[in-house]
Design an enzyme around this catalytic site. Structure first.
Site, short mmCIF file in Angstrom:
data_model
loop_
_atom_site.label_atom_id
_atom_site.label_comp_id
_atom_site.label_asym_id
_atom_site.label_seq_id
_atom_site.Cartn_x
_atom_site.Cartn_y
_atom_site.Cartn_z
N HIS A 100 -5.11 -2.38 -1.58
CA HIS A 100 -5.03 -1.05 -2.18
C HIS A 100 -6.02 -0.92 -3.32
O HIS A 100 -6.62 -1.91 -3.77
CB HIS A 100 -3.61 -0.80 -2.69
CG HIS A 100 -3.11 -1.90 -3.58
ND1 HIS A 100 -3.47 -2.02 -4.90
CD2 HIS A 100 -2.30 -2.96 -3.31
CE1 HIS A 100 -2.90 -3.09 -5.42
NE2 HIS A 100 -2.19 -3.69 -4.47
N HIS B 272 -2.56 0.18 -7.96
CA HIS B 272 -2.17 -0.60 -9.13
C HIS B 272 -3.01 -1.87 -9.15
O HIS B 272 -3.76 -2.13 -8.21
CB HIS B 272 -0.67 -0.94 -9.12
CG HIS B 272 -0.28 -1.85 -7.99
ND1 HIS B 272 -0.06 -1.39 -6.70
CD2 HIS B 272 -0.10 -3.20 -7.94
CE1 HIS B 272 0.26 -2.41 -5.93
NE2 HIS B 272 0.24 -3.52 -6.65
N HIS C 112 2.46 -9.83 -1.26
CA HIS C 112 3.11 -8.65 -1.84
C HIS C 112 4.42 -9.00 -2.55
O HIS C 112 5.27 -9.69 -2.00
CB HIS C 112 3.41 -7.61 -0.77
CG HIS C 112 4.24 -6.47 -1.29
ND1 HIS C 112 3.75 -5.54 -2.19
CD2 HIS C 112 5.54 -6.11 -1.08
CE1 HIS C 112 4.68 -4.67 -2.49
NE2 HIS C 112 5.79 -5.00 -1.83
N ASP D 222 -1.27 -7.84 1.86
CA ASP D 222 -0.47 -7.03 0.94
C ASP D 222 0.24 -5.96 1.77
O ASP D 222 0.10 -5.93 3.00
CB ASP D 222 -1.38 -6.41 -0.12
CG ASP D 222 -0.65 -6.15 -1.43
OD1 ASP D 222 0.60 -6.17 -1.44
OD2 ASP D 222 -1.31 -5.92 -2.45
N GLU E 229 -7.57 -5.76 -7.07
CA GLU E 229 -7.19 -7.05 -6.48
C GLU E 229 -8.22 -7.55 -5.48
O GLU E 229 -8.42 -8.77 -5.35
CB GLU E 229 -5.81 -6.92 -5.85
CG GLU E 229 -4.73 -6.71 -6.89
CD GLU E 229 -3.39 -6.29 -6.31
OE1 GLU E 229 -3.17 -6.49 -5.09
OE2 GLU E 229 -2.56 -5.74 -7.06
N GLU F 222 0.81 -2.32 0.46
CA GLU F 222 0.53 -0.92 0.14
C GLU F 222 -0.53 -0.30 1.04
O GLU F 222 -0.48 0.89 1.34
CB GLU F 222 0.11 -0.79 -1.33
CG GLU F 222 1.25 -0.96 -2.31
CD GLU F 222 1.49 -2.42 -2.69
OE1 GLU F 222 2.37 -2.68 -3.53
OE2 GLU F 222 0.78 -3.30 -2.14
#
Length: 272
Positions: free
Chosen positions: A107, A118, A61, A9, A137, A11
């Site tokens: 994240h 998020h 992402h 990802d 996640e 972030e």
């Protein structure tokens, strides 16, 4: 641990802290993409240095096409597709052939002060609960790896994510802290030299771990959207139960099927 699967990802990647720049229309997107490419390559090198024979990378992402094939470590394999064509999204390509999984640049879950926190699609999803426990996640994707008998060996991201992993996972994993969380859009990055050393140490330590998987026999997944209309729309899909104005539930013993269905519901929730 000869075959390693990496889900990446953006972030939680070193140097990235502003959500306005993590999408392609963002002013600093190309810079943030460079950070992602560099850090994924750093992790790939660490795995090969510690004996890996094959490393497969999946970009997880946004549109899931941020990594540039020609810029990746030549020893690694890269799954190429826009995210709309990845049935498993962040976990495309996972299968029982792998000896271990690694989540890079992850994240914190939504509604927490983690950097750019998020869950899956922040603009639409308020939260996701699995068997009554809110999951980010990392936890959601770990269960898919476990479904295939693949242990999660290492996760990297901001300092607050390490605390959340202890809540979401029933097993220890090696953690690489890329930055110290100050607030959701502010972080103190370690030096690049420190980060390279952290990956080297964590990878070596992960290979000494006794792999643990913690799948469940039955799963109940509750998806809560920000808007009532999204839940109303996806509740039309068979085998989807509406719990309240904004929440729908899917459940069963086949987590692979539930994972794909969850991703589909989230993808179509705003399709009107």
């Amino acid at each position: 641990m000869e075959r390693i699967y990496i889900s990446a990802d953006i972030e939680g990647i070193w140097g990235n802290a502003d959500s306005a720049h993590t999408m392609k229309e963002g002013a600093a997107y190309e810079q943030y993409r460079e950070h992602m490419i560099w850090e994924v390559n750093t992790a790939i090198d660490a795995w090969f240095a510690n004996g890996a024979k094959q490393v497969v990378v999946n970009d997880g992402h946004g549109g899931m096409d941020n990594l540039i094939a020609s810029r990746m470590d030549e020893r690694a394999e890269l799954i190429i597709a826009h995210g709309a064509y990845k049935e498993y999204g962040m976990m495309e390509g996972i299968c029982s052939d792998f000896d271990g999984a690694c989540f890079l640049g992850y994240h914190c879950r939504s509604n927490t002060p983690g950097v750019m926190a998020h869950t899956i699609w922040g603009a639409q999803v308020r939260c996701i609960h699995i068997n009554g426990e809110e999951m980010g996640e990392s936890g959601i994707n770990a269960h898919l790896a476990w479904y295939y008998g693949v242990p999660l060996l290492m996760v990297s991201g901001d300092s607050l994510l390490k605390e959340q992993l202890q809540e979401e996972l029933e097993t220890d994993v090696q953690f690489v802290e890329t930055k110290r969380t100050i607030n959701s859009l502010c972080a103190q990055n370690c030096s690049r030299l420190q980060l390279k050393e952290r990956y080297a140490q964590a990878t070596a330590a992960a290979l000494r771990m006794r792999p643990v998987i913690a799948p469940k026999d039955f799963y109940t997944i509750d998806i809560t959207f920000h808007k009532e209309r999204n839940a109303s729309f996806v509740a039309r899909v068979p085998l989807t139960e509406r719990l309240d104005a904004c929440t729908v539930r899917i459940q069963g013993s086949d987590y692979d099927e539930l994972y794909r269905r969850m991703r589909f519901l989230i993808k179509i929730c705003d399709a009107f």
